[in-house]
Design an enzyme around this catalytic site. Sequence first.
Site, PDB file in Angstrom:
ATOM      1  N   CYS A  35     -39.382  82.953 -69.580  1.00 15.80           N
ATOM      2  CA  CYS A  35     -39.769  83.923 -69.224  1.00 15.80           C
ATOM      3  C   CYS A  35     -41.414  84.171 -69.305  1.00 15.80           C
ATOM      4  CB  CYS A  35     -39.016  84.780 -70.398  1.00 15.80           C
ATOM      5  SG  CYS A  35     -39.692  85.144 -71.628  1.00 15.80           S
ATOM      6  N   CYS A  60     -42.962  91.039 -71.529  1.00 17.11           N
ATOM      7  CA  CYS A  60     -42.207  92.233 -71.152  1.00 17.11           C
ATOM      8  C   CYS A  60     -42.505  93.807 -72.093  1.00 17.11           C
ATOM      9  CB  CYS A  60     -41.251  91.885 -71.271  1.00 17.11           C
ATOM     10  SG  CYS A  60     -40.763  91.729 -73.086  1.00 17.11           S
ATOM     11  N   CYS A 104     -36.758  88.559 -77.391  1.00 12.66           N
ATOM     12  CA  CYS A 104     -38.324  89.175 -77.499  1.00 12.66           C
ATOM     13  C   CYS A 104     -38.655  89.089 -78.992  1.00 12.66           C
ATOM     14  CB  CYS A 104     -38.493  90.367 -76.561  1.00 12.66           C
ATOM     15  SG  CYS A 104     -37.464  89.890 -74.427  1.00 12.66           S
TER      16      CYS A 104
HETATM   17 FE1  FES Z   1     -39.085  86.975 -72.819  1.00 13.15          FE
HETATM   18 FE2  FES Z   1     -39.513  89.520 -73.233  1.00 13.15          FE
HETATM   19  S1  FES Z   1     -38.931  88.927 -71.537  1.00 13.15           S
HETATM   20  S2  FES Z   1     -40.287  88.195 -74.411  1.00 13.15           S
END
Ligand code: FES
Length: 130
Positions: A35, A60, A104
């Site tokens: 991400c 995020c 996350c």
């Molecule tokens: Fe990767 Fe939240 S989408 S840390």
Amino acid sequence: MALYSEKVMDHFRNPRNVGSIENADGIGEVGNCKCGDIMKMYLKIDGDIVTDVKFETFGCGSAIASSSMATELIKGKPIHEVMKLTNKAVTEALDGLPAHKLHCSVLAEEAIQSALQDYCTKNNLDYNSL
Ligand code: FES
């Protein structure tokens, strides 16, 4: 049912302990290559107590909420307890995260461990004997 708990939304909207610590005793930075989110943790350690902790997260909402909750969970705690903080504990304290957002909370666990490792390196300590 809402995708995110009230606690997640609260810590996302009003994150605790945001920022950096000058002359931190340990700094850890981790990222997730899928991400692209990055989390940085700063620890102030006095004796064996984490007296202060701040974070900077470029990521995020779940990563911000996880960082914020993780800092709340470790502030004022002895190092041996801080070492044991898992992403599961962070997720539970947030009243859950959606399955695709669990990674996350892993960042928060890894960032704290990385900061503790940095503390060990700076002080010539063995991480495994903390
Ligand atoms: Fe990767 Fe939240 S989408 S840390």
